[in-house]
Design a protein around this motif. Structure first.
Motif, PDB file in Angstrom:
ATOM      1  N   TYR A  90       0.854  -1.193   0.000  1.00 48.61           N
ATOM      2  CA  TYR A  90       0.000   0.000   0.000  1.00 48.61           C
ATOM      3  C   TYR A  90       0.889   1.242   0.000  1.00 48.61           C
ATOM      4  O   TYR A  90       1.717   1.436   0.899  1.00 48.61           O
ATOM      5  CB  TYR A  90      -0.889   0.025   1.239  1.00 48.61           C
ATOM      6  CG  TYR A  90      -1.663   1.322   1.393  1.00 48.61           C
ATOM      7  CD1 TYR A  90      -2.664   1.676   0.499  1.00 48.61           C
ATOM      8  CD2 TYR A  90      -1.370   2.200   2.438  1.00 48.61           C
ATOM      9  CE1 TYR A  90      -3.364   2.861   0.634  1.00 48.61           C
ATOM     10  CE2 TYR A  90      -2.070   3.393   2.586  1.00 48.61           C
ATOM     11  CZ  TYR A  90      -3.058   3.715   1.686  1.00 48.61           C
ATOM     12  OH  TYR A  90      -3.742   4.894   1.817  1.00 48.61           O
ATOM     13  N   THR A  91       0.728   2.096  -1.011  1.00 51.15           N
ATOM     14  CA  THR A  91       1.455   3.364  -1.104  1.00 51.15           C
ATOM     15  C   THR A  91       0.542   4.472  -0.626  1.00 51.15           C
ATOM     16  O   THR A  91      -0.433   4.823  -1.305  1.00 51.15           O
ATOM     17  CB  THR A  91       1.916   3.634  -2.551  1.00 51.15           C
ATOM     18  OG1 THR A  91       2.699   2.527  -3.000  1.00 51.15           O
ATOM     19  CG2 THR A  91       2.755   4.904  -2.618  1.00 51.15           C
ATOM     20  N   ALA A  92       0.850   5.009   0.558  1.00 50.83           N
ATOM     21  CA  ALA A  92      -0.050   5.992   1.175  1.00 50.83           C
ATOM     22  C   ALA A  92      -0.155   7.265   0.356  1.00 50.83           C
ATOM     23  O   ALA A  92      -1.224   7.866   0.267  1.00 50.83           O
ATOM     24  CB  ALA A  92       0.433   6.309   2.587  1.00 50.83           C
ATOM     25  N   SER A  93       0.943   7.707  -0.245  1.00 53.12           N
ATOM     26  CA  SER A  93       0.918   8.977  -0.979  1.00 53.12           C
ATOM     27  C   SER A  93       0.000   8.930  -2.189  1.00 53.12           C
ATOM     28  O   SER A  93      -0.538   9.957  -2.616  1.00 53.12           O
ATOM     29  CB  SER A  93       2.341   9.356  -1.418  1.00 53.12           C
ATOM     30  OG  SER A  93       2.866   8.370  -2.294  1.00 53.12           O
TER      31      SER A  93
ATOM     32  N   GLU B 222      -2.986   3.655  -3.044  1.00 46.47           N
ATOM     33  CA  GLU B 222      -3.199   2.540  -3.946  1.00 46.47           C
ATOM     34  C   GLU B 222      -2.378   1.322  -3.522  1.00 46.47           C
ATOM     35  O   GLU B 222      -1.346   1.456  -2.856  1.00 46.47           O
ATOM     36  CB  GLU B 222      -2.830   2.921  -5.385  1.00 46.47           C
ATOM     37  CG  GLU B 222      -1.349   3.205  -5.589  1.00 46.47           C
ATOM     38  CD  GLU B 222      -0.999   3.532  -7.033  1.00 46.47           C
ATOM     39  OE1 GLU B 222      -1.929   3.797  -7.815  1.00 46.47           O
ATOM     40  OE2 GLU B 222       0.196   3.527  -7.375  1.00 46.47           O
ATOM     41  N   MET B 223      -2.891   0.143  -3.887  1.00 48.27           N
ATOM     42  CA  MET B 223      -2.177  -1.109  -3.669  1.00 48.27           C
ATOM     43  C   MET B 223      -1.513  -1.523  -4.975  1.00 48.27           C
ATOM     44  O   MET B 223      -2.114  -1.416  -6.056  1.00 48.27           O
ATOM     45  CB  MET B 223      -3.134  -2.207  -3.214  1.00 48.27           C
ATOM     46  CG  MET B 223      -3.766  -1.981  -1.855  1.00 48.27           C
ATOM     47  SD  MET B 223      -2.603  -2.156  -0.476  1.00 48.27           S
ATOM     48  CE  MET B 223      -2.192  -3.904  -0.591  1.00 48.27           C
ATOM     49  N   THR B 224      -0.278  -1.971  -4.887  1.00 46.67           N
ATOM     50  CA  THR B 224       0.432  -2.433  -6.082  1.00 46.67           C
ATOM     51  C   THR B 224       1.069  -3.791  -5.805  1.00 46.67           C
ATOM     52  O   THR B 224       1.442  -4.094  -4.668  1.00 46.67           O
ATOM     53  CB  THR B 224       1.537  -1.446  -6.502  1.00 46.67           C
ATOM     54  OG1 THR B 224       2.414  -1.214  -5.394  1.00 46.67           O
ATOM     55  CG2 THR B 224       0.944  -0.124  -6.963  1.00 46.67           C
TER      56      THR B 224
ATOM     57  N   PHE C 161      10.178  -0.329   2.177  1.00 48.27           N
ATOM     58  CA  PHE C 161       8.772  -0.709   2.301  1.00 48.27           C
ATOM     59  C   PHE C 161       8.432  -0.849   3.772  1.00 48.27           C
ATOM     60  O   PHE C 161       9.046  -1.663   4.484  1.00 48.27           O
ATOM     61  CB  PHE C 161       8.511  -2.033   1.578  1.00 48.27           C
ATOM     62  CG  PHE C 161       8.841  -2.013   0.119  1.00 48.27           C
ATOM     63  CD1 PHE C 161       7.953  -1.469  -0.807  1.00 48.27           C
ATOM     64  CD2 PHE C 161      10.047  -2.522  -0.343  1.00 48.27           C
ATOM     65  CE1 PHE C 161       8.259  -1.443  -2.159  1.00 48.27           C
ATOM     66  CE2 PHE C 161      10.363  -2.510  -1.690  1.00 48.27           C
ATOM     67  CZ  PHE C 161       9.469  -1.963  -2.605  1.00 48.27           C
ATOM     68  N   ARG C 162       7.450  -0.072   4.237  1.00 45.30           N
ATOM     69  CA  ARG C 162       7.028  -0.205   5.629  1.00 45.30           C
ATOM     70  C   ARG C 162       6.365  -1.554   5.850  1.00 45.30           C
ATOM     71  O   ARG C 162       5.481  -1.953   5.091  1.00 45.30           O
ATOM     72  CB  ARG C 162       6.066   0.929   5.994  1.00 45.30           C
ATOM     73  CG  ARG C 162       6.777   2.128   6.584  1.00 45.30           C
ATOM     74  CD  ARG C 162       5.858   3.231   6.975  1.00 45.30           C
ATOM     75  NE  ARG C 162       4.753   2.838   7.834  1.00 45.30           N
ATOM     76  CZ  ARG C 162       3.937   3.694   8.426  1.00 45.30           C
ATOM     77  NH1 ARG C 162       4.120   4.996   8.243  1.00 45.30           N
ATOM     78  NH2 ARG C 162       2.954   3.283   9.180  1.00 45.30           N
TER      79      ARG C 162
END
Length: 324
Positions: free
Chosen positions: A164-167, A170-172, A203-204
């Motif tokens: 999940y990219t918070a900025s 979206e999920m990739t 990656f968190r």
């Protein structure tokens, strides 16, 4: 534990303890702290020389004690016992849980006991404007993710995962070649060569889902270099925009969870901060989630965009309610 390590927590607890018990007998206080009266007197004499910067009259802790009793007459701000905030407890738990599985740790059982004690303390922590819930996922799903990541590192295997990219909200899907696991600013990260981005990425761990350790070997290219995180993850850049925000008490956690500048106390628990951002859609989503707990003072176009999206959301809700 050394004598100094035992003494410091006692010194920090003594002032609020004595404030709550003016005129307490020294023998009783010594018994409560499980020290001799001689040691307690030494502690009191040391506290007498501690206080606020300036260290002059009116700055130092003032203690009145005679042969039998003791009273604090000036506390220099040490009026309550130190407590971990929810955010501090979470950061400490993340670091300790990563440490306990690190090869070569001498006393893993001691770390596990410390984790158990902090979990109890964190459960009693007061919100005080901090989002205690942030990072709670570390207790279950993220622990499993971290264990799988560490297993992949030890086996030298690649990983496929959803991230999940918070900025971008979206999920990739990504396939990565793990390089290391590290703790930065109290959060766990996987550093890996991302085949999708063709670059090294952090990656968190709490944003990784559907992780699979692949049979194929991890093979980051020879030129993939570890990220320098000595000064933290955030890097200010000239092309970033700056938002000036007023945070209400329940939104103060923003100043602890995200890098901010020019922090100004406004009284009544309110805070004015400046926050850098590169993606307008990201900061709009963040601020919308805070509802009426934040006011955008600058820039004007951010305030307008926030107001426009909030009004659009209200109209959608009204239409939905009217149709049901």
């Amino acid at each position: 534990m050394t004598a100094a390590q035992e003494r410091l927590p006692r010194l920090l607890a003594l002032v609020p303890y004595l404030l709550a018990r003016p005129g307490i007998r020294i023998e009783e206080a010594a018994a409560d702290f499980e020290v001799t009266t001689k040691q307690l007197r030494k502690d009191l004499e040391l506290l007498w020389m501690c206080g606020l910067p300036g260290y002059g009259p009116g700055d130092l802790i003032d203690i009145s004690f005679d042969e039998d009793t003791v009273t604090v007459t000036f506390d220099a701000g040490m009026s309550r016992p130190l407590r971990l905030t929810g955010a501090e407890a979470t950061a400490l738990l993340v670091a300790l849980r990563a440490l306990v599985d690190t090869p070569g740790v001498v006393d893993a059982d001691a770390i596990r006991r410390a984790v158990a004690k902090i979990e109890v303390a964190a459960g009693q922590a007061q919100p005080a404007g901090v989002a205690v819930g942030l990072g709670v996922r570390e207790a279950a799903e993220t622990v499993k993710v971290r264990e799988m990541v560490q297993a992949a590192l030890q086996a030298g295997r690649a990983i496929r995962m959803a991230y999940y990219t918070a900025s971008k909200d979206e999920m990739t899907e990504r396939t990565v070649d793990p390089m290391r696991v590290l703790i930065v600013e109290g959060r766990g990260y996987l550093e890996a060569w991302c085949r999708r981005a063709e670059a090294v990425r952090l990656f968190r761990l709490d944003r990784i889902d559907d992780l699979t350790v692949l049979d194929e070997p991890a093979a980051p290219p020879p030129y993939a270099e570890p990220t320098d995180v000595s000064a933290g993850l955030f890097r200010a850049a000239p092309d970033q925009s700056v938002a000036r925000l007023v945070l209400e008490p329940d939104a103060r956690w923003i100043s602890e969870y995200y890098p901010v500048e020019d922090v100004e106390e406004l009284g009544a628990g309110r805070l004015r901060v400046s926050m850098r951002y590169a993606d307008t859609s990201w900061i709009v989503r963040l601020l919308l989630g805070l509802g009426g707990e934040v006011t955008v003072e600058e820039p004007a176009h951010l305030a307008d965009e926030l107001r426009s999206q909030a009004e659009a959301a209200v109209r959608r809700i009204d239409r939905y309610l009217a149709s049901t």
